[in-house]
Design an enzyme around this catalytic site. Structure first.
Site, PDB file in Angstrom:
ATOM      1  N   LYS A  33       2.758 -20.162  14.279  1.00 12.07           N
ATOM      2  CA  LYS A  33       2.320 -19.972  13.962  1.00 12.07           C
ATOM      3  C   LYS A  33       1.028 -19.195  13.309  1.00 12.07           C
ATOM      4  O   LYS A  33      -0.012 -20.710  13.246  1.00 12.07           O
ATOM      5  CB  LYS A  33       2.872 -20.775  12.126  1.00 12.07           C
ATOM      6  CG  LYS A  33       2.942 -20.613  11.347  1.00 12.07           C
ATOM      7  CD  LYS A  33       3.445 -21.127   9.794  1.00 12.07           C
ATOM      8  CE  LYS A  33       4.245 -21.244   8.398  1.00 12.07           C
ATOM      9  NZ  LYS A  33       4.263 -21.476   7.835  1.00 12.07           N
ATOM     10  N   CYS A  92       7.254 -17.310   9.168  1.00 12.86           N
ATOM     11  CA  CYS A  92       7.657 -17.930   7.912  1.00 12.86           C
ATOM     12  C   CYS A  92       6.774 -16.956   7.019  1.00 12.86           C
ATOM     13  O   CYS A  92       6.504 -15.812   7.972  1.00 12.86           O
ATOM     14  CB  CYS A  92       7.833 -19.032   7.130  1.00 12.86           C
ATOM     15  SG  CYS A  92       8.590 -19.187   5.335  1.00 12.86           S
ATOM     16  N   GLU A 112      12.569 -22.962  10.360  1.00 19.13           N
ATOM     17  CA  GLU A 112      11.135 -23.268  10.693  1.00 19.13           C
ATOM     18  C   GLU A 112      11.502 -24.909  10.807  1.00 19.13           C
ATOM     19  O   GLU A 112      11.820 -25.362  10.412  1.00 19.13           O
ATOM     20  CB  GLU A 112       9.796 -22.755   9.750  1.00 19.13           C
ATOM     21  CG  GLU A 112       9.202 -23.471   9.631  1.00 19.13           C
ATOM     22  CD  GLU A 112       8.087 -22.401   8.817  1.00 19.13           C
ATOM     23  OE1 GLU A 112       6.394 -22.712   8.481  1.00 19.13           O
ATOM     24  OE2 GLU A 112       8.701 -21.884   7.492  1.00 19.13           O
TER      25      GLU A 112
END
Length: 528
Positions: free
Chosen positions: A111, A148, A44
């Site tokens: 994300k 994540c 990330e």
């Protein structure tokens, strides 16, 4: 099972070093290509490093990050690269992952879930991704991409990718370490893989960034939740694994080894990423400074570590001998700078102002502050970074001297409770046996011992863990069976010491809640 060779590329990035980070990604890509991979997955925000924090408020930084991504994409060929970067779209920033191959960015995933708890504050900077979940064709395989936090909740983005037809999910992470975190991730990923009905390739960052340490431990988890491959913890690695096959399985570290490695990596990267070459540690002959010296040597090598003993009129011969023996066992530079001349001079200077008052903590703290001056003078003269030696138990209750033993650049064991200090120290053969067995003492007055001011650490530490790390109130601690008067005393010490901790140097985070980015209590606070 689709045929796809995935390279799990856990690398140590540097926040803000855009050019350097692109170079690290390209070096990992080269290894992935040599290993016959079809896709290389990076952590990330690998372009910017994680967390970039308020660098994201600088428009030029965001633009430079986009330019760095374009340069990286131009270097790609057949092997796809999935890499984290900051995307700006219509004036909004996104924590994003780019899918690059054949010289260009082929697609972007934004994300969905932005963590805003513990050490994370992504909602300060980013907007969440919206709309349908994209699935990318890589080497003929339908690949979902997530970042994540997207993987943590049940029925979240990973499950949605499974419903969208993903045959494998590539999950990019910058997941900070704390003790036991690897096992939590594996349990979570097993549940998400079963939920999505496809394998998950989980790639984590590695290395230190200020207080945070990223421990790697990247994973390939099969659709049934079985761990098919596991990279080592705390080291850079490029692990190429074919879906449906079994890859290398690095053995997870035990708790004490994990913590030790985290302290070593966090110290090494803080020193080196901030341009320091050497460090200095005040060696008291006690267990805390002994452990810090051992960690420093493991992180940097003995030739880059300096130990300084600073005896006063109250220093015991045994402590001086133990410090000398430790330095000899470690092979580090050791020097003795007696502080008694400065201590005596300051007492003389202050005598008229102190007339009529009995000696107390003030005179004890003068010694600690003189030692801080000595270490900072050596730091100024030689460019050595001062490593402080206070542990979490002491910092919690304020058993430290502001501008004395708290003076320095990096606090190696500030998130390690004293009982864990002993456990870690027993693993260090260089520490003389006497250091492990003698009663801990600051040696600031005759016959001083820590247990004259504090309860035994095996009694104190469980209270601190509950109050500081688990956010229990004093009333809840009493209900749990802790002695009420002791609870009230310890809680009061912790609360009153907040102003000291706010002025302390950063240090490695190894627990669920550390002083610093994790625990942000107000100094002016009327809640009791």
């Amino acid at each position: 099972m689709p045929s796809l060779r995935v390279a799990l590329c856990q690398i140590d990035t540097v926040v803000g070093d855009l050019q350097g980070n692109v170079g690290r990604v390209l070096a990992a890509l080269e290894r992935a290509e040599a290993g016959g991979a079809d896709v290389a997955v990076l952590p990330e925000l690998a372009i910017t490093g994680y967390p970039p924090e308020d660098l994201l408020l600088k428009p030029r930084f965001v633009a430079d990050n986009a330019e760095a991504l374009e340069k990286l994409a131009a270097r790609t060929g057949r092997v796809a690269v999935v890499v984290g970067f900051v995307e700006e779209a219509e004036g909004r920033l996104h924590n994003a992952a780019a899918v690059c191959c054949d010289g260009a960015v082929q697609g972007v995933y934004r994300k969905r879930l932005l963590p805003n708890y513990s050490v994370f504050d992504e909602e300060r900077y980013f907007e969440p991704g919206e709309g349908s979940m994209p699935v990318f064709d890589i080497a003929g395989v339908r690949c979902g991409v997530s970042v994540c936090e997207d993987a943590w909740p049940a029925h979240g983005p990973v499950a949605e990718l499974g419903r969208a037809g993903a045959e494998v999910i590539l999950n990019l992470n910058a997941s900070p370490y704390y003790a036991g975190r690897l096992r939590e991730r594996e349990a979570m990923l097993a549940a998400r893989a079963r939920e999505a009905g496809c394998p998950i390739a989980y790639v984590n960052s590695v290395g230190g960034q200020d207080e945070l340490v990223f421990d790697g431990g990247s994973l390939l988890v099969d659709a049934d939740g079985t761990v098919a491959a596991r990279a080592a913890q705390f080291v850079e690695d490029v692990l190429v694994v074919e879906l449906g096959a079994r890859g290398p399985l690095a053995v997870p570290l035990g708790r004490e080894e994990e913590i030790h490695r985290a302290l070593v990596v966090g110290t090494r990267d803080y020193v080196e990423k901030n341009g320091f070459r050497e460090v200095v540690v005040g060696l008291s002959g006690g267990i805390d400074s002994s452990l810090v010296a051992c960690i420093a040597v493991d992180a940097l090598g003995p030739e880059r570590v300096h130990g300084v003993s600073m005896p006063s009129r109250f220093s015991s011969a045994g402590s001086l001998d133990d410090a000398r023996a430790l330095a000899g066992n470690l092979g580090i530079d050791h020097r003795v700078v007696p502080i008694e001349p400065a201590h005596a001079a300051l007492l003389d200077m202050l005598a008229p102002s102190f007339e009529g008052r009995e000696p107390d903590l003030t005179e004890e703290n003068i010694q600690s502050r003189v030692r801080g001056v000595v270490l900072m003078a050596l730091s100024n003269k030689f460019g050595w970074l001062v490593l402080t030696t206070g542990n979490k138990s002491e910092l919690a209750v304020g058993y430290s001297t502001l501008y004395g033993d708290t003076a320095g650049g990096f606090a190696v064991i500030k998130d390690v409770l004293k009982t864990d200090v002993y456990a870690l120290a027993r693993r260090c053969p260089a520490i003389p046996p006497a250091v492990l067995t003698k009663p801990p003492s600051a040696e600031l007055r005759p016959d001083q011992r820590d247990d004259q001011n504090l309860p035994p650490y095996e009694v104190l530490d469980p209270i601190l863990a509950a109050y500081v790390e688990q956010d229990r109130t004093a009333a809840e601690l009493e209900e749990a069976g802790f002695e009420p008067a002791l609870v009230r005393r310890i809680v009061g010490l912790v609360d009153r010491a907040e102003y000291k901790r706010r002025q302390s140097p950063p240090g490695v985070r190894v627990s669920r809640k550390a002083f610093g980015k994790d625990r942000r209590m107000p100094i002016t606070n009327g809640y009791r």
